[in-house]
Design a protein around this motif. Structure first.
Motif, PDB file in Angstrom:
ATOM      1  N   VAL A   1     151.350  48.756  76.724  1.00  0.00           N
ATOM      2  CA  VAL A   1     150.635  50.034  76.813  1.00  0.00           C
ATOM      3  C   VAL A   1     149.460  49.902  77.780  1.00  0.00           C
ATOM      4  CG1 VAL A   1     149.256  51.724  75.527  1.00  0.00           C
ATOM      5  CG2 VAL A   1     151.341  50.783  74.499  1.00  0.00           C
ATOM      6  N   ALA A   2     148.773  48.768  77.731  1.00  0.00           N
ATOM      7  CA  ALA A   2     147.642  48.540  78.639  1.00  0.00           C
ATOM      8  C   ALA A   2     148.117  48.478  80.097  1.00  0.00           C
ATOM      9  CB  ALA A   2     146.926  47.253  78.258  1.00  0.00           C
ATOM     10  N   GLU A   3     149.282  47.900  80.339  1.00  0.00           N
ATOM     11  CA  GLU A   3     149.826  47.821  81.705  1.00  0.00           C
ATOM     12  C   GLU A   3     150.044  49.224  82.281  1.00  0.00           C
ATOM     13  OE1 GLU A   3     153.394  45.502  81.825  1.00  0.00           O
ATOM     14  OE2 GLU A   3     152.480  43.810  80.777  1.00  0.00           O
ATOM     15  N   TRP A   4     150.700  50.098  81.515  1.00  0.00           N
ATOM     16  CA  TRP A   4     150.947  51.455  81.990  1.00  0.00           C
ATOM     17  C   TRP A   4     149.641  52.247  82.084  1.00  0.00           C
ATOM     18  CZ3 TRP A   4     154.862  53.318  84.526  1.00  0.00           C
ATOM     19  CH2 TRP A   4     156.146  52.815  84.348  1.00  0.00           C
ATOM     20  N   SER A   5     148.663  51.885  81.238  1.00  0.00           N
ATOM     21  CA  SER A   5     147.382  52.608  81.234  1.00  0.00           C
ATOM     22  C   SER A   5     146.618  52.461  82.548  1.00  0.00           C
ATOM     23  CB  SER A   5     146.494  52.126  80.082  1.00  0.00           C
ATOM     24  OG  SER A   5     147.047  52.461  78.835  1.00  0.00           O
ATOM     25  N   ALA A   6     146.943  51.436  83.326  1.00  0.00           N
ATOM     26  CA  ALA A   6     146.276  51.259  84.614  1.00  0.00           C
ATOM     27  C   ALA A   6     146.651  52.372  85.586  1.00  0.00           C
ATOM     28  CB  ALA A   6     146.654  49.900  85.207  1.00  0.00           C
ATOM     29  N   TYR A   7     147.771  53.047  85.328  1.00  0.00           N
ATOM     30  CA  TYR A   7     148.253  54.104  86.227  1.00  0.00           C
ATOM     31  C   TYR A   7     148.374  55.465  85.543  1.00  0.00           C
ATOM     32  CZ  TYR A   7     149.720  49.756  88.425  1.00  0.00           C
ATOM     33  OH  TYR A   7     149.743  48.488  88.946  1.00  0.00           O
ATOM     34  N   PHE A   8     148.219  55.471  84.230  1.00  0.00           N
ATOM     35  CA  PHE A   8     148.465  56.697  83.467  1.00  0.00           C
ATOM     36  C   PHE A   8     147.541  56.703  82.253  1.00  0.00           C
ATOM     37  CE2 PHE A   8     150.793  59.839  81.110  1.00  0.00           C
ATOM     38  CZ  PHE A   8     151.469  60.579  82.071  1.00  0.00           C
ATOM     39  N   PRO A   9     146.880  57.822  81.948  1.00  0.00           N
ATOM     40  CA  PRO A   9     145.909  57.850  80.843  1.00  0.00           C
ATOM     41  C   PRO A   9     146.571  57.810  79.467  1.00  0.00           C
ATOM     42  CG  PRO A   9     146.110  60.030  81.819  1.00  0.00           C
ATOM     43  CD  PRO A   9     146.933  59.117  82.678  1.00  0.00           C
ATOM     44  N   LEU A  10     146.513  56.641  78.837  1.00  0.00           N
ATOM     45  CA  LEU A  10     147.067  56.441  77.496  1.00  0.00           C
ATOM     46  C   LEU A  10     145.959  55.938  76.575  1.00  0.00           C
ATOM     47  CD1 LEU A  10     150.340  54.476  78.437  1.00  0.00           C
ATOM     48  CD2 LEU A  10     150.154  56.919  77.935  1.00  0.00           C
ATOM     49  N   THR A  11     146.043  56.305  75.315  1.00  0.00           N
ATOM     50  CA  THR A  11     145.095  55.778  74.333  1.00  0.00           C
ATOM     51  C   THR A  11     145.821  55.516  73.028  1.00  0.00           C
ATOM     52  OG1 THR A  11     142.937  56.133  73.272  1.00  0.00           O
ATOM     53  CG2 THR A  11     144.379  58.044  73.433  1.00  0.00           C
ATOM     54  N   LEU A  12     145.503  54.391  72.389  1.00  0.00           N
ATOM     55  CA  LEU A  12     146.129  54.033  71.120  1.00  0.00           C
ATOM     56  C   LEU A  12     145.454  54.769  69.972  1.00  0.00           C
ATOM     57  CD1 LEU A  12     146.545  50.168  71.584  1.00  0.00           C
ATOM     58  CD2 LEU A  12     148.339  51.906  71.710  1.00  0.00           C
ATOM     59  N   VAL A  13     146.256  55.216  69.011  1.00  0.00           N
ATOM     60  CA  VAL A  13     145.734  55.879  67.819  1.00  0.00           C
ATOM     61  C   VAL A  13     146.303  55.188  66.584  1.00  0.00           C
ATOM     62  CG1 VAL A  13     145.400  58.113  68.960  1.00  0.00           C
ATOM     63  CG2 VAL A  13     147.605  57.601  67.878  1.00  0.00           C
ATOM     64  N   GLY A  14     145.621  55.336  65.461  1.00  0.00           N
ATOM     65  CA  GLY A  14     146.028  54.637  64.247  1.00  0.00           C
ATOM     66  C   GLY A  14     146.875  55.433  63.299  1.00  0.00           C
ATOM     67  N   ASP A  15     147.208  56.667  63.671  1.00  0.00           N
ATOM     68  CA  ASP A  15     147.985  57.534  62.786  1.00  0.00           C
ATOM     69  C   ASP A  15     149.154  58.116  63.568  1.00  0.00           C
ATOM     70  OD1 ASP A  15     148.990  59.363  60.987  1.00  0.00           O
ATOM     71  OD2 ASP A  15     147.083  60.361  60.592  1.00  0.00           O
ATOM     72  N   PRO A  16     150.385  57.952  63.070  1.00  0.00           N
ATOM     73  CA  PRO A  16     151.536  58.491  63.799  1.00  0.00           C
ATOM     74  C   PRO A  16     151.604  60.015  63.784  1.00  0.00           C
ATOM     75  CG  PRO A  16     152.243  57.628  61.677  1.00  0.00           C
ATOM     76  CD  PRO A  16     150.802  57.235  61.857  1.00  0.00           C
ATOM     77  N   GLU A  17     150.997  60.644  62.791  1.00  0.00           N
ATOM     78  CA  GLU A  17     151.033  62.098  62.689  1.00  0.00           C
ATOM     79  C   GLU A  17     150.274  62.722  63.859  1.00  0.00           C
ATOM     80  OE1 GLU A  17     152.144  65.749  61.272  1.00  0.00           O
ATOM     81  OE2 GLU A  17     152.780  63.784  60.557  1.00  0.00           O
ATOM     82  N   GLY A  18     150.991  63.456  64.672  1.00  0.00           N
ATOM     83  CA  GLY A  18     150.367  64.113  65.797  1.00  0.00           C
ATOM     84  C   GLY A  18     150.318  63.278  67.067  1.00  0.00           C
ATOM     85  N   ALA A  19     150.708  61.990  67.010  1.00  0.00           N
ATOM     86  CA  ALA A  19     150.720  61.163  68.220  1.00  0.00           C
ATOM     87  C   ALA A  19     151.783  61.690  69.183  1.00  0.00           C
ATOM     88  CB  ALA A  19     150.998  59.705  67.876  1.00  0.00           C
ATOM     89  N   ASP A  20     151.511  61.611  70.469  1.00  0.00           N
ATOM     90  CA  ASP A  20     152.481  62.058  71.466  1.00  0.00           C
ATOM     91  C   ASP A  20     153.684  61.120  71.540  1.00  0.00           C
ATOM     92  OD1 ASP A  20     150.874  64.271  72.406  1.00  0.00           O
ATOM     93  OD2 ASP A  20     149.616  62.804  73.437  1.00  0.00           O
ATOM     94  N   ILE A  21     153.409  59.822  71.464  1.00  0.00           N
ATOM     95  CA  ILE A  21     154.459  58.808  71.533  1.00  0.00           C
ATOM     96  C   ILE A  21     154.296  57.862  70.350  1.00  0.00           C
ATOM     97  CG2 ILE A  21     155.436  56.914  72.894  1.00  0.00           C
ATOM     98  CD1 ILE A  21     154.187  58.248  75.393  1.00  0.00           C
ATOM     99  N   THR A  22     155.363  57.623  69.620  1.00  0.00           N
ATOM    100  CA  THR A  22     155.319  56.664  68.517  1.00  0.00           C
ATOM    101  C   THR A  22     156.292  55.532  68.820  1.00  0.00           C
ATOM    102  OG1 THR A  22     156.938  58.022  67.303  1.00  0.00           O
ATOM    103  CG2 THR A  22     154.625  58.317  66.745  1.00  0.00           C
ATOM    104  N   ILE A  23     155.870  54.291  68.530  1.00  0.00           N
ATOM    105  CA  ILE A  23     156.685  53.107  68.802  1.00  0.00           C
ATOM    106  C   ILE A  23     156.917  52.366  67.485  1.00  0.00           C
ATOM    107  CG2 ILE A  23     156.903  50.998  70.157  1.00  0.00           C
ATOM    108  CD1 ILE A  23     154.891  52.141  72.147  1.00  0.00           C
ATOM    109  N   TRP A  24     158.195  52.162  67.143  1.00  0.00           N
ATOM    110  CA  TRP A  24     158.562  51.588  65.852  1.00  0.00           C
ATOM    111  C   TRP A  24     159.289  50.254  66.026  1.00  0.00           C
ATOM    112  CZ3 TRP A  24     156.265  54.436  62.255  1.00  0.00           C
ATOM    113  CH2 TRP A  24     156.078  55.811  62.487  1.00  0.00           C
ATOM    114  N   SER A  25     158.979  49.313  65.141  1.00  0.00           N
ATOM    115  CA  SER A  25     159.706  48.048  65.088  1.00  0.00           C
ATOM    116  C   SER A  25     160.882  48.236  64.136  1.00  0.00           C
ATOM    117  CB  SER A  25     158.786  46.916  64.591  1.00  0.00           C
ATOM    118  OG  SER A  25     159.518  45.712  64.436  1.00  0.00           O
TER     119      SER A  25
END
Length: 264
Positions: free
Chosen positions: A107-131
């Protein structure tokens, strides 16, 4: 964000890999004829600053021709930063550090070119990543298809904004727990590329969006960035207000016409 009204589509990769504006210009919120026709008019959004500043001095080209828009246009984000939720693994699990740190690095790698921010709640997140293992897929005839190690899904929906309905989407990434190390990061890097808007694949192994897994996974390439930049310069209906008409009130978000959406 409620996704009761949504349509789900899946992009899957072969061999372990599958799938801005800081403000909307007020003058662009209405286009003559859009209210009367009940259609959303496809328009481009301003690029986010980091992506707008990107310039490939060597002019290494792109694979934009392999990216196909939907009926609603290209799946781009228009509110920034785009929020990303990474499912946390318990510290006592053997692969927790590999997962928590590895996916965070991507996520940090892509953040260098695109505005991304990590959030602690999946509800309402634009992108969710699951294991988790990607969901089972069926062929058009109902046959069980081969399992994938990574997969990205998108959901078309709407959200309220100052009394209007805005056409929007949500992305969900599944990364199999069997993936570790560089291969986990390669899968996450590729799938996040899909989620950011690159719904297509490269034919070169030196690009993150190459269609298959390789023995030495590459980092984000100039061609990946050139492709993403071209996508964000295209007209789209995603991120724009839905005309308020008797017809559109009865339609689900993905059923509302997109007027003059582009082709590659």
């Amino acid at each position: 964000m409620s996704w009761l009204r949504k349509k789900t589509a899946i992009a899957a990769l072969a061999v372990a890999l599958v799938c801005w504006s800081w403000a909307i210009a007020a003058a662009a919120l209405r286009v003559p004829g859009s209210e009367a026709s009940g259609a959303i008019v496809a328009r481009p959004h301003p690029l986010p600053p980091a992506l707008a500043r990107w310039y490939d001095e060597s002019d290494r080209g792109d694979y934009f021709s392999e990216v196909v828009p939907l009926d609603v246009g290209y799946l781009v984000w228009s509110r920034f930063p785009v929020t990303v939720y990474i499912e946390p693994l318990a510290p006592n699990l053997p692969r927790s550090r590999d997962w928590n740190e590895g996916v965070g690095e991507v996520v940090a790698e892509w953040s260098a070119y695109f505005p991304l921010t990590l959030v602690g709640d999946p509800e309402g997140a634009d992108i969710t990543i699951w294991s988790r293992r990607p969901p089972v897929r069926l062929s058009p005839t109902g046959e069980l298809l081969r399992a994938r190690s990574a997969q990205t899904r998108y959901q078309i929906g709407d959200r309220p904004d100052s009394g209007r309905r805005i056409l929007t989407h949500h992305c969900e990434i599944f990364l199999s727990p069997t993936q570790t190390g560089d291969y986990l990061k390669a899968a996450a890097r590729h799938e996040l590329g899909h989620a950011l808007g690159i719904w297509g694949h490269s034919d070169r192994q030196t690009d993150v969006m190459y269609f298959s897994q390789v023995s030495r996974p590459p980092g984000i390439s100039p061609r990946d960035l050139n492709t993403l930049q071209r996508i964000y310069r295209q007209p789209t209906c995603v991120g724009w207000p839905i005309p308020d008409t008797p017809t559109t009130r009865q339609l689900r978000p993905w059923e509302i016409p997109c007027q003059a959406h582009p082709t590659p």
